[in-house]
Design a protein around this motif. Sequence first.
Motif, PDB file in Angstrom:
ATOM      1  N   LYS A 126      -1.206 -13.673 110.793  1.00 34.55           N
ATOM      2  CA  LYS A 126       0.165 -13.396 111.081  1.00 34.55           C
ATOM      3  C   LYS A 126       0.918 -14.207 111.688  1.00 34.55           C
ATOM      4  CE  LYS A 126       0.049  -9.074 109.042  1.00 34.55           C
ATOM      5  NZ  LYS A 126      -0.219  -9.193 107.860  1.00 34.55           N
ATOM      6  N   VAL A 180       0.636 -15.235 104.524  1.00 36.46           N
ATOM      7  CA  VAL A 180      -0.441 -15.929 103.988  1.00 36.46           C
ATOM      8  C   VAL A 180      -1.106 -15.166 102.907  1.00 36.46           C
ATOM      9  CG1 VAL A 180      -2.763 -16.876 104.584  1.00 36.46           C
ATOM     10  CG2 VAL A 180      -1.075 -17.055 106.092  1.00 36.46           C
ATOM     11  N   ASP A 181      -1.235 -13.807 103.077  1.00 34.57           N
ATOM     12  CA  ASP A 181      -1.767 -12.805 102.148  1.00 34.57           C
ATOM     13  C   ASP A 181      -0.973 -12.529 100.699  1.00 34.57           C
ATOM     14  OD1 ASP A 181      -0.023 -11.570 103.664  1.00 34.57           O
ATOM     15  OD2 ASP A 181      -1.466  -9.877 103.824  1.00 34.57           O
ATOM     16  N   ASN A 182       0.174 -13.247 100.819  1.00 34.36           N
ATOM     17  CA  ASN A 182       1.074 -12.793  99.458  1.00 34.36           C
ATOM     18  C   ASN A 182       0.805 -13.898  98.285  1.00 34.36           C
ATOM     19  OD1 ASN A 182       2.283 -11.068 101.076  1.00 34.36           O
ATOM     20  ND2 ASN A 182       4.116 -11.727 100.421  1.00 34.36           N
ATOM     21  N   ASN A 183       1.219 -13.188  97.138  1.00 29.76           N
ATOM     22  CA  ASN A 183       0.787 -13.821  95.609  1.00 29.76           C
ATOM     23  C   ASN A 183       1.390 -15.420  95.853  1.00 29.76           C
ATOM     24  OD1 ASN A 183       1.155 -15.201  93.222  1.00 29.76           O
ATOM     25  ND2 ASN A 183       1.452 -12.991  92.367  1.00 29.76           N
ATOM     26  N   ARG A 184       0.494 -16.397  95.650  1.00 28.42           N
ATOM     27  CA  ARG A 184       0.737 -17.672  95.689  1.00 28.42           C
ATOM     28  C   ARG A 184       1.759 -18.198  94.698  1.00 28.42           C
ATOM     29  NH1 ARG A 184      -0.357 -22.590  97.798  1.00 28.42           N
ATOM     30  NH2 ARG A 184      -1.135 -24.256  96.699  1.00 28.42           N
ATOM     31  N   ASN A 188      -6.793 -12.306 108.008  1.00 30.09           N
ATOM     32  CA  ASN A 188      -5.477 -11.875 108.106  1.00 30.09           C
ATOM     33  C   ASN A 188      -4.508 -12.209 109.153  1.00 30.09           C
ATOM     34  OD1 ASN A 188      -3.562 -10.138 106.800  1.00 30.09           O
ATOM     35  ND2 ASN A 188      -4.188  -8.244 107.496  1.00 30.09           N
ATOM     36  N   TYR A 231      -8.797 -18.689 108.573  1.00 34.81           N
ATOM     37  CA  TYR A 231      -7.353 -18.135 108.555  1.00 34.81           C
ATOM     38  C   TYR A 231      -7.161 -17.147 107.681  1.00 34.81           C
ATOM     39  CZ  TYR A 231      -5.744 -20.839 104.550  1.00 34.81           C
ATOM     40  OH  TYR A 231      -5.318 -21.311 103.374  1.00 34.81           O
ATOM     41  N   LEU A 232      -7.884 -17.171 106.439  1.00 33.66           N
ATOM     42  CA  LEU A 232      -7.940 -16.382 105.144  1.00 33.66           C
ATOM     43  C   LEU A 232      -8.393 -14.788 105.570  1.00 33.66           C
ATOM     44  CD1 LEU A 232      -8.312 -18.388 102.252  1.00 33.66           C
ATOM     45  CD2 LEU A 232      -6.190 -17.257 102.772  1.00 33.66           C
ATOM     46  N   THR A 233      -9.553 -14.985 105.963  1.00 32.51           N
ATOM     47  CA  THR A 233     -10.409 -13.843 106.485  1.00 32.51           C
ATOM     48  C   THR A 233      -9.794 -12.896 107.671  1.00 32.51           C
ATOM     49  OG1 THR A 233     -11.856 -15.020 107.722  1.00 32.51           O
ATOM     50  CG2 THR A 233     -12.364 -14.695 105.548  1.00 32.51           C
TER      51      THR A 233
END
Length: 169
Positions: free
Chosen positions: A103, A46-50, A101, A97-99
């Motif tokens: 997995k 989720v946290d990778n470059n869109r 982190n 879900y973004l805050t």
Amino acid sequence: MNSTLLNNIVRFIALLLLQIFVMDQVEFMGYICPIVYLVFIILYPVDNNRWSFLILSFLLGLIVDTFQDTGGAHAAASLTLAFVRPVLLKLVYGEGYLTKNLKIMKSPLDRFLLLLVLGVLVHHIILYLLIYFNISQVLQVLQMTLFVGLSSVFMGVVLFILFGWRSKS
């Protein structure tokens, strides 16, 4: 090279090869061929470059299109799934879900299953609408979405478990 990048590279190549050389050769009841490469799109961190995620999803679909001779339908369906995945993540995991982190590989199996079902539904409807591209074939589109979708979800769960799913205990 960090382990997340290596895992993504291995997952991309493994799912692509599995799709092209195994799943595309298997047909249940004459027409049901599970689509497993979309597990890469579902499991992508989720946290990778869109932008890199959208490009990889498009490339994945384009390579499958090349081998299946489907004229860009897989690329369009994969890109659409990658584009709407944040909405699906929000539906399945909630606002935070973004805050948190997130997995996905460590999420509960029922959450992954819901995310996979929604992702398969989006992907397969777009895919079969583009393949059949005829309003008189709407029942065929729904039939293919249902049956190929069920086989894709089943194989997706099997792969999720095999890829090393670990529930938070």
